[in-house]
Design a protein around this motif. Structure first.
Motif, PDB file in Angstrom:
ATOM      1  N   LEU A  86       0.835  -1.211   0.000  1.00 53.86           N
ATOM      2  CA  LEU A  86       0.000   0.000   0.000  1.00 53.86           C
ATOM      3  C   LEU A  86       0.866   1.256   0.000  1.00 53.86           C
ATOM      4  O   LEU A  86       0.603   2.205  -0.753  1.00 53.86           O
ATOM      5  CB  LEU A  86      -0.935   0.021   1.201  1.00 53.86           C
ATOM      6  N   ARG A  87       1.896   1.277   0.827  1.00 56.93           N
ATOM      7  CA  ARG A  87       2.793   2.441   0.882  1.00 56.93           C
ATOM      8  C   ARG A  87       3.505   2.653  -0.449  1.00 56.93           C
ATOM      9  O   ARG A  87       3.699   3.787  -0.881  1.00 56.93           O
ATOM     10  CB  ARG A  87       3.811   2.282   2.007  1.00 56.93           C
ATOM     11  N   ALA A  88       3.913   1.562  -1.079  1.00 55.43           N
ATOM     12  CA  ALA A  88       4.597   1.683  -2.377  1.00 55.43           C
ATOM     13  C   ALA A  88       3.657   2.287  -3.417  1.00 55.43           C
ATOM     14  O   ALA A  88       4.060   3.163  -4.184  1.00 55.43           O
ATOM     15  CB  ALA A  88       5.106   0.316  -2.834  1.00 55.43           C
ATOM     16  N   ILE A  89       2.409   1.837  -3.433  1.00 54.91           N
ATOM     17  CA  ILE A  89       1.443   2.388  -4.389  1.00 54.91           C
ATOM     18  C   ILE A  89       1.232   3.874  -4.110  1.00 54.91           C
ATOM     19  O   ILE A  89       1.204   4.689  -5.033  1.00 54.91           O
ATOM     20  CB  ILE A  89       0.104   1.621  -4.324  1.00 54.91           C
ATOM     21  N   ASP A 135       0.648   5.463 -10.166  1.00 53.78           N
ATOM     22  CA  ASP A 135       0.234   4.422 -11.109  1.00 53.78           C
ATOM     23  C   ASP A 135       1.455   3.754 -11.721  1.00 53.78           C
ATOM     24  O   ASP A 135       2.076   4.279 -12.641  1.00 53.78           O
ATOM     25  CB  ASP A 135      -0.640   5.028 -12.221  1.00 53.78           C
ATOM     26  N   VAL A 136       1.792   2.596 -11.206  1.00 54.33           N
ATOM     27  CA  VAL A 136       2.947   1.853 -11.704  1.00 54.33           C
ATOM     28  C   VAL A 136       2.587   0.379 -11.833  1.00 54.33           C
ATOM     29  O   VAL A 136       1.575  -0.078 -11.332  1.00 54.33           O
ATOM     30  CB  VAL A 136       4.184   2.006 -10.792  1.00 54.33           C
ATOM     31  N   THR A 137       3.466  -0.342 -12.460  1.00 54.77           N
ATOM     32  CA  THR A 137       3.263  -1.768 -12.690  1.00 54.77           C
ATOM     33  C   THR A 137       3.562  -2.585 -11.435  1.00 54.77           C
ATOM     34  O   THR A 137       4.222  -2.114 -10.506  1.00 54.77           O
ATOM     35  CB  THR A 137       4.185  -2.264 -13.814  1.00 54.77           C
ATOM     36  N   VAL A 175      -6.664  -0.416 -12.374  1.00 58.14           N
ATOM     37  CA  VAL A 175      -7.121   0.536 -13.379  1.00 58.14           C
ATOM     38  C   VAL A 175      -6.245   0.402 -14.621  1.00 58.14           C
ATOM     39  O   VAL A 175      -5.014   0.348 -14.514  1.00 58.14           O
ATOM     40  CB  VAL A 175      -7.035   1.979 -12.817  1.00 58.14           C
ATOM     41  N   ARG A 176      -6.868   0.379 -15.782  1.00 59.96           N
ATOM     42  CA  ARG A 176      -6.118   0.293 -17.041  1.00 59.96           C
ATOM     43  C   ARG A 176      -5.303   1.576 -17.222  1.00 59.96           C
ATOM     44  O   ARG A 176      -5.794   2.673 -17.028  1.00 59.96           O
ATOM     45  CB  ARG A 176      -7.070   0.093 -18.217  1.00 59.96           C
ATOM     46  N   SER A 177      -4.057   1.421 -17.592  1.00 57.63           N
ATOM     47  CA  SER A 177      -3.160   2.547 -17.815  1.00 57.63           C
ATOM     48  C   SER A 177      -3.656   3.413 -18.967  1.00 57.63           C
ATOM     49  O   SER A 177      -4.109   2.890 -19.989  1.00 57.63           O
ATOM     50  CB  SER A 177      -1.751   2.040 -18.121  1.00 57.63           C
ATOM     51  N   LEU A 178      -3.564   4.709 -18.815  1.00 55.06           N
ATOM     52  CA  LEU A 178      -3.955   5.624 -19.886  1.00 55.06           C
ATOM     53  C   LEU A 178      -2.913   5.668 -20.996  1.00 55.06           C
ATOM     54  O   LEU A 178      -3.230   5.916 -22.151  1.00 55.06           O
ATOM     55  CB  LEU A 178      -4.179   7.030 -19.317  1.00 55.06           C
ATOM     56  N   THR A 179      -1.653   5.417 -20.642  1.00 51.54           N
ATOM     57  CA  THR A 179      -0.575   5.490 -21.625  1.00 51.54           C
ATOM     58  C   THR A 179      -0.339   4.165 -22.338  1.00 51.54           C
ATOM     59  O   THR A 179       0.090   4.154 -23.475  1.00 51.54           O
ATOM     60  CB  THR A 179       0.739   5.946 -20.959  1.00 51.54           C
ATOM     61  N   ASP A 180      -0.608   3.042 -21.665  1.00 54.00           N
ATOM     62  CA  ASP A 180      -0.412   1.720 -22.266  1.00 54.00           C
ATOM     63  C   ASP A 180      -1.637   0.877 -21.929  1.00 54.00           C
ATOM     64  O   ASP A 180      -1.767   0.373 -20.828  1.00 54.00           O
ATOM     65  CB  ASP A 180       0.863   1.077 -21.711  1.00 54.00           C
ATOM     66  N   LYS A 181      -2.529   0.747 -22.879  1.00 54.14           N
ATOM     67  CA  LYS A 181      -3.808   0.061 -22.646  1.00 54.14           C
ATOM     68  C   LYS A 181      -3.644  -1.404 -22.255  1.00 54.14           C
ATOM     69  O   LYS A 181      -4.560  -2.013 -21.719  1.00 54.14           O
ATOM     70  CB  LYS A 181      -4.703   0.156 -23.905  1.00 54.14           C
ATOM     71  N   ARG A 182      -2.470  -1.972 -22.494  1.00 60.05           N
ATOM     72  CA  ARG A 182      -2.228  -3.364 -22.095  1.00 60.05           C
ATOM     73  C   ARG A 182      -1.971  -3.482 -20.601  1.00 60.05           C
ATOM     74  O   ARG A 182      -2.158  -4.539 -20.013  1.00 60.05           O
ATOM     75  CB  ARG A 182      -1.021  -3.935 -22.847  1.00 60.05           C
ATOM     76  N   ALA A 183      -1.504  -2.409 -19.982  1.00 64.19           N
ATOM     77  CA  ALA A 183      -1.112  -2.443 -18.572  1.00 64.19           C
ATOM     78  C   ALA A 183      -2.293  -2.105 -17.656  1.00 64.19           C
ATOM     79  O   ALA A 183      -3.085  -1.225 -17.962  1.00 64.19           O
ATOM     80  CB  ALA A 183       0.028  -1.460 -18.332  1.00 64.19           C
ATOM     81  N   VAL A 184      -2.361  -2.826 -16.564  1.00 66.04           N
ATOM     82  CA  VAL A 184      -3.358  -2.554 -15.537  1.00 66.04           C
ATOM     83  C   VAL A 184      -2.588  -2.268 -14.255  1.00 66.04           C
ATOM     84  O   VAL A 184      -1.805  -3.098 -13.788  1.00 66.04           O
ATOM     85  CB  VAL A 184      -4.321  -3.749 -15.342  1.00 66.04           C
ATOM     86  N   ASN A 185      -2.782  -1.075 -13.705  1.00 67.27           N
ATOM     87  CA  ASN A 185      -2.025  -0.645 -12.538  1.00 67.27           C
ATOM     88  C   ASN A 185      -2.901  -0.597 -11.296  1.00 67.27           C
ATOM     89  O   ASN A 185      -4.054  -0.164 -11.367  1.00 67.27           O
ATOM     90  CB  ASN A 185      -1.433   0.749 -12.783  1.00 67.27           C
ATOM     91  N   ARG A 201      -4.245   0.937  -7.842  1.00 65.01           N
ATOM     92  CA  ARG A 201      -4.414   2.290  -7.325  1.00 65.01           C
ATOM     93  C   ARG A 201      -5.119   2.175  -5.969  1.00 65.01           C
ATOM     94  O   ARG A 201      -6.004   1.347  -5.792  1.00 65.01           O
ATOM     95  CB  ARG A 201      -5.263   3.101  -8.295  1.00 65.01           C
ATOM     96  N   LEU A 202      -4.720   3.026  -5.029  1.00 66.93           N
ATOM     97  CA  LEU A 202      -5.370   3.021  -3.718  1.00 66.93           C
ATOM     98  C   LEU A 202      -6.798   3.536  -3.822  1.00 66.93           C
ATOM     99  O   LEU A 202      -7.062   4.504  -4.541  1.00 66.93           O
ATOM    100  CB  LEU A 202      -4.611   3.916  -2.732  1.00 66.93           C
ATOM    101  N   THR A 203      -7.683   2.901  -3.097  1.00 64.21           N
ATOM    102  CA  THR A 203      -9.035   3.431  -2.954  1.00 64.21           C
ATOM    103  C   THR A 203      -9.009   4.411  -1.783  1.00 64.21           C
ATOM    104  O   THR A 203      -7.995   4.543  -1.083  1.00 64.21           O
ATOM    105  CB  THR A 203     -10.037   2.301  -2.642  1.00 64.21           C
TER     106      THR A 203
END
Length: 159
Positions: free
Chosen positions: A42-45, A50-52, A83-93, A95-97
């Motif tokens: 959680l802290r890393a996120i 938004d990272v892999t 969440v699907r990445s905006l820059t790379d549609k193949r990636a799902v990153n 994200r904290l709620t």
């Protein structure tokens, strides 16, 4: 005259370290309902955005498979969403709620944070001596190849 059995003192010290880690892990679970690796992810996120999974894995020094498993549990608890990445549609990153952000505020400090502060205050020769001794102990216990993160935790089996 009795011979000093240093190995007993070493094993007692190792057991104390393991016990301190275990107790801290149990306090963390009791305090916020999460294991230490879950809090670390959680802290890393929160810190990285938004990272892999690979980037999170590198940050917390756990395998990608372990991080993915932790993310699954955090998602089940409603603390992260994918969440699907905006820059790379193949990636799902991940994200904290809002709930994930709130739990981070309430999570107690990690045991290794106090250790790092104290360790960094030592002279370089002392740091080197401690590191060398611990590496030697790990080797003597055939533990060199065991995957371990630079954080202190014994993950609970049901987390």
């Amino acid at each position: 005259m009795s011979e000093t059995l240093y190995w007993q003192d070493v094993l007692v010290s190792l057991r104390r370290i393991i016990r301190a880690t275990d107790l801290h892990s149990k306090r963390m679970v009791k305090s916020c309902g999460l294991t230490i690796p879950q809090v670390m992810v959680l802290r890393a996120i929160a810190a990285l955005g938004d990272v892999t999974v690979k980037r999170i894995s590198d940050d917390v020094s756990l395998s990608q498979a372990t991080v993915t498993s932790i993310l699954d549990r955090l998602e089940d608890k409603g603390l992260v969403e994918r969440v699907r990445s905006l820059t790379d549609k193949r990636a799902v990153n991940p994200r904290l709620t809002t709930a994930g952000q709130e739990i981070l505020v309430s999570a107690p400090p990690l045991l290794h944070e106090q250790f790092i502060t104290r360790f960094e205050a030592l002279d370089d020769w002392e740091k080197t001596q401690i590191l060398s001794s611990l590496q030697r102990i790990a080797s003597m216990m055939d533990a060199e190849s065991i995957d371990a993160a630079p954080l202190l935790d014994i993950e609970s089996p049901n987390s």
